[in-house]
Structures are given as structure tokens and as C-alpha cells.
Design an enzyme around this catalytic site. Structure first.
Site, PDB file in Angstrom:
ATOM      1  N   GLU A 192     -28.394 -99.963 -27.019  1.00 25.79           N
ATOM      2  CA  GLU A 192     -26.922 -99.348 -26.621  1.00 25.79           C
ATOM      3  C   GLU A 192     -25.976-100.005 -27.633  1.00 25.79           C
ATOM      4  O   GLU A 192     -25.098-100.870 -27.185  1.00 25.79           O
ATOM      5  CB  GLU A 192     -26.586 -99.967 -25.271  1.00 25.79           C
ATOM      6  CG  GLU A 192     -27.526 -99.508 -24.128  1.00 25.79           C
ATOM      7  CD  GLU A 192     -26.930 -99.925 -22.712  1.00 25.79           C
ATOM      8  OE1 GLU A 192     -26.095-100.733 -22.403  1.00 25.79           O
ATOM      9  OE2 GLU A 192     -27.688 -99.449 -22.043  1.00 25.79           O
ATOM     10  N   GLU A 210     -33.896 -97.212 -19.573  1.00 27.18           N
ATOM     11  CA  GLU A 210     -33.103 -97.771 -18.439  1.00 27.18           C
ATOM     12  C   GLU A 210     -32.684 -96.666 -17.655  1.00 27.18           C
ATOM     13  O   GLU A 210     -31.998 -95.733 -17.833  1.00 27.18           O
ATOM     14  CB  GLU A 210     -31.725 -98.713 -18.790  1.00 27.18           C
ATOM     15  CG  GLU A 210     -32.293 -99.867 -19.588  1.00 27.18           C
ATOM     16  CD  GLU A 210     -31.267-100.690 -20.049  1.00 27.18           C
ATOM     17  OE1 GLU A 210     -29.969-100.696 -19.216  1.00 27.18           O
ATOM     18  OE2 GLU A 210     -31.232-101.379 -21.117  1.00 27.18           O
TER      19      GLU A 210
HETATM   20  O1  IFM Z   1     -27.657-104.873 -17.757  1.00 28.18           O
HETATM   21  C1  IFM Z   1     -27.365-103.675 -18.567  1.00 28.18           C
HETATM   22  C2  IFM Z   1     -28.284-103.797 -19.743  1.00 28.18           C
HETATM   23  O2  IFM Z   1     -28.432-104.990 -20.443  1.00 28.18           O
HETATM   24  C3  IFM Z   1     -27.902-102.741 -20.744  1.00 28.18           C
HETATM   25  N1  IFM Z   1     -27.777-101.502 -19.944  1.00 28.18           N
HETATM   26  C4  IFM Z   1     -27.138-101.518 -18.909  1.00 28.18           C
HETATM   27  C5  IFM Z   1     -27.342-102.452 -17.751  1.00 28.18           C
HETATM   28  C6  IFM Z   1     -26.582-102.545 -16.566  1.00 28.18           C
HETATM   29  O3  IFM Z   1     -25.134-102.574 -16.918  1.00 28.18           O
END
Ligand code: IFM
Length: 450
Positions: free
Chosen positions: A172, A356
Site C-alpha cells: 500500500e 488483504e
Molecule cells: O492494518 C492495516 C494493514 O497494515 C494495511 N492494510 C490495511 C490494514 C487495516 O487498516
């Protein structure tokens, strides 16, 4: 809807792989052990008011000392892969120079432990914990940081690449660039919009140079992409800028070697975009929620959805619709379908992974055995998994579904107040207690392999 023949032609997809994800700063703790240096997040946590509960990552889930326990939890889930991140300050405490042996040894042992249990390691090289000395030298807005990343990535890939074929460079990068340098709600806490755009470019450049430096490996990048929608009264100009910063900047550079015309990205040198174009062997998609762009209200409705993180956008507000998670993020699996179709259309033939997906809920209901009865999280995961199945049936090449997260952990500026885990952590003992969602996820994995 994009024509599915653009995705992969007639390629048959393998069965969907299942995994769970974590990141080093959020779970490891052991901040002063194994020769680890300080990162931007260690420093940011010390700033008064930066973290809502005043907490930090010094102990986190103590996973540095509990690898055996955590891997046993993975085994219990039956997952085929585990996405974790490597802490750059464990490998190069000052961000440059030779590798710290103890740092490499830690991840080497983790990899062997995973492989010994039939779990495919899916490491991410940068999940936001930049060595602090590199920040003092200018951080991501400075071009040299991209080259420092390439050196670091090479040290790790050379040590583990004989056993780990698939890698993610950055997690990200939008967050590091814009939450870190425009709104300043993430480390390093800067509010310099031009620097944020330069950081974005250098994150992409670092990714591309690192990926191209080890052509024998399968190197991708993980982006937080989403579907951006105009609500009644929302300014189409704001929709365009938000979409460009969140999606187009990254996908345009990777797929076409160009940035959206609407953005004025500084620091681009001749040849950079050619280097970035085509550099992702696979793309990780982190998806949580769609963005709805409404008229300006001045309110911040949801965590991270702060208009200052979108420099150049005409006045707007985020207007999420219920149901919301405890982050204030709208629950909407259709947005995942839209995001995957759109991404596959821009990057035809590039395999995708959901790296994710998950939700923070209050976790207030306990079952008789003391575990959290998180039916809301189960519902969220079930809906999003169905979205993945739906787009795969159309031919969108999604290889893996990786849930965030294995454990409740340090949720950045929200500290320990938000819980995304399939497993909760008892605050005083750090004992791991699987939630109902853990058992549900294990059943999904098992039933699909029967
Ligand atoms: O916890 C984070 C992660 O580190 C990166 N993506 C989003 C998750 C939730 O906010």
C-alpha cells in the site's frame, strides 16, 4: 463491465489459494532485540497524540518470540500461504550497508518453519517501517531512498530466494506517500503534498528496480485499490482526483508507463516510467471498502478517509453508507468485484491476489468458551469471498485470497483500539484466543479442498 477476454483468455484458473496476513511492526514487538534499528513508526509513536491510545509497537503481539505458536495457528487454519513482512530495520538497522545476520536468520527460520508445514511464504519487503536514518536523510521524497530499498531487497531475496519464489515489494504505497506525507496521520507525519507525490514516485521506482534486479523471482506489488463513486452533490472533479491518486497513479505507471494527466507528479527522471511499466509480475489487491464522494461537510467520517490525503481534490467529503465497520468503513463486496474487474482490464494477463481483506468490529460478544463470537466478521468475509468467486468465474485471474489478519494487532494510528484478527490477543498475557471467524475460515479452506 470490461470484456473478460481481456483478462486471461481461456486460461483455466487453479483452485483459489487461502492465506492470512500480518506485518512486522504490527505483530513482532522485540523492538530492541536482534540488532533491530529504529524505524519511522517507532519515532512516530512517541509523538504525543499521534496514536489514539498512546500505544506503540514495542511489544505488539510479541510474535518475534512466539513464532511456533503463530505458525501452529496457521496450521490450524489449513491455509496454503502466509503473508508476512520483513522489517527493514532488522536487516539494515541504519537503512544501508551489510545485512545484520540476526535479522536475516529470524526470517530464514520462519520460512523454513512454514515450508516444513506445507505453508507457502508470501513475504512483503516494505510494510511502512522505514529505517529512521533514511527518514533523516530525506525519506521517500528523496530519490536515493529508492536505491537504498533495492539494496535491502537484494539482501533479503538473495538469502531466501532459494526457497521463496514469490515476493511483494511494497505494501500500500499510497498510505506511505499520502497518509505519511500529505495528511500526516501516519509516519513520518509530514504535511507536504508535493513531497507526497515525489514519495509515491520513488516508492514505485524502488519497487520496479528491486523487481527487475532479480528476474528469476516472481515479484509483485501490493496496492490498496478501490471503487470510487460519486454521491449526490459530490464534485466530479473530486471523484477524478481521488480516483487518480488512489488507483490511476499506481496502475497507470505499472500498466502504461504514465501518470494520470490530472496529476502533476514531480521528481520523474527520464526512463523512470519505462522502468516501472510492466515491472509487476503479479499484483496484490488490498480491498476493504469503496469510496463515496459527497459534498463538502468538513467531517471526517472514517479512519484514514481524510481529504488532506488527497491533495489537489476540490472540496469534498467521504460519505460511507451503513453498514459500517468499527473503522467507519462501509461494508460493500460489490466494490471488490468492481475493483478486481477494473484492475484485470488494465493489467491483462497479470495474475492478481487478494493480499488483504477483512474487517474490524467491536468483538463484544463472547461464546461460552470465551472466544469472540464475531458473526459480523464472518458475514463480511463470506460476502467478499463470494465476490472473489464471482469474478473468478468470469475469468479474472485471482490466485489467492488472503485475509487480514491472523491476529488482532497494532492498527497504526488507531493503536490497539481496532481489531481485525481471526484470533484475539488477551491483553496481559498475550495469549492467543481463536475467534468464531477463525473456525469459520478453517472450514472454508477445508471444504474447498475436499
Ligand atoms: O492494518 C492495516 C494493514 O497494515 C494495511 N492494510 C490495511 C490494514 C487495516 O487498516
Amino acid at each position: 463491465m470490461p470484456d473478460p477476454s481481456h483478462y486471461v483468455g481461456a486460461m483455466a484458473l487453479p483452485p483459489l489459494g487461502f492465506g492470512v496476513a500480518t506485518s512486522a511492526f504490527q505483530i513482532e514487538g522485540a523492538a530492541d532485540e536482534g540488532g533491530r534499528g529504529r524505524s519511522t513508526w517507532d519515532e512516530f509513536c512517541e509523538r504525543p497524540g499521534a496514536i489514539v491510545d498512546g500505544s506503540d509497537g514495542r511489544t505488539a503481539c510479541d510474535s518475534y518470540h512466539r513464532v511456533a505458536e503463530d505458525v501452529a495457528l496457521l496450521e490450524g487454519l489449513g491455509v496454503s500461504c502466509y503473508r508476512f513482512s520483513v522489517a527493514w530495520p532488522r536487516i539494515q538497522p541504519d537503512g544501508r550497508g551489510p545485512a545484520n545476520a540476526a535479522g536475516l536468520d529470524f526470517y530464514d527460520a520462519l520460512v523454513d518453519r512454514l515450508l516444513g508445514r506445507g505453508i507457502r511464504p508470501l513475504p512483503t519487503l516494505f510494510h511502512w517501517d522505514l529505517p529512521l536514518d533514511l527518514e533523516h536523510a530525506g525519506g521517500w521524497p528523496v530519490r536515493d531512498t529508492a536505491f537504498r530499498f533495492v539494496d535491502y531487497a537484494g539482501l533479503v531475496m538473495d538469502r531466501l530466494g532459494d526457497r521463496v519464489p514469490t515476493w511483494a515489494t511494497m505494501n500500500e504505497p499510497w498510505c506511505t506517500a499520502f497518509l505519511g506525507h500529505a495528511s500526516g496521520v501516519f509516519a513520518p507525519g509530514r504535511r507536504e503534498p508535493r513531497a507526497a507525490l515525489a514519495a509515491a514516485h520513488h516508492l514505485l521506482l524502488g519497487h520496479a528496480l528491486a523487481a527487475r534486479s532479480r528476474p528469476g523471482l516472481d515479484v509483485g506489488i501490493v496496492l490498496n485499490l478501490t471503487s470510487v463513486r460519486q454521491e449526490p452533490g459530490g464534485d466530479p472533479g473530486a471523484v477524478a482526483v481521488v480516483d487518480a491518486l488512489q488507483n490511476g497513479l499506481w496502475l497507470g505507471a505499472l500498466a502504461e508507463g504514465s501518470y494520470p494527466d490530472i496529476l502533476d507528479v514531480p521528481a520523474v527522471c527520464e526512463g523512470d516510467l519505462d522502468t516501472i511499466c510492466g515491472s509487476a509480475a503479479w499484483l496484490g489487491v488490498n480491498y476493504y471498502t469503496p469510496f463515496r464522494i459527497g459534498p463538502m461537510t468538513g467531517e471526517v467520517n472514517a479512519v484514514g478517509q481524510d481529504i488532506d490525503a488527497f491533495p489537489g481534490a476540490p472540496a469534498f467529503s467521504f460519505a460511507p453508507r451503513p453498514p459500517l465497520t468499527s473503522m467507519g468503513w462501509e461494508v460493500d463486496a460489490v466494490g471488490l468485484e468492481e475493483t478486481l474487474r477494473a484492475t484485470a482490464a488494465v493489467l491483462p494477463g497479470v495474475p492478481l491476489r487478494i493480499t488483504e481483506n477483512g474487517a474490524s468490529f467491536p468483538d463484544a460478544t463472547r461464546a461460552e468458551d470465551g472466544s469472540v463470537d464475531d458473526q459480523d466478521r464472518i458475514g463480511y468475509l463470506r460476502g467478499h469471498l463470494a465476490a472473489v468467486d464471482a469474478v473468478r468465474a468470469e475469468g479474472v485471474p485471482v490466485l489467492d485470497y488472503v485475509a487480514w489478519s491472523l491476529l488482532d494487532n497494532f492498527e497504526w494510528a488507531q493503536g490497539y483500539t481496532k481489531t481485525f484478527g481471526l484470533v484475539s490477543i488477551e491483553p496481559d498475557t498475550l495469549r492467543r484466543i481463536p475467534k468464531a471467524s477463525y473456525r469459520w475460515f478453517a472450514e472454508q479452506v477445508a471444504s474447498r479442498s475436499r
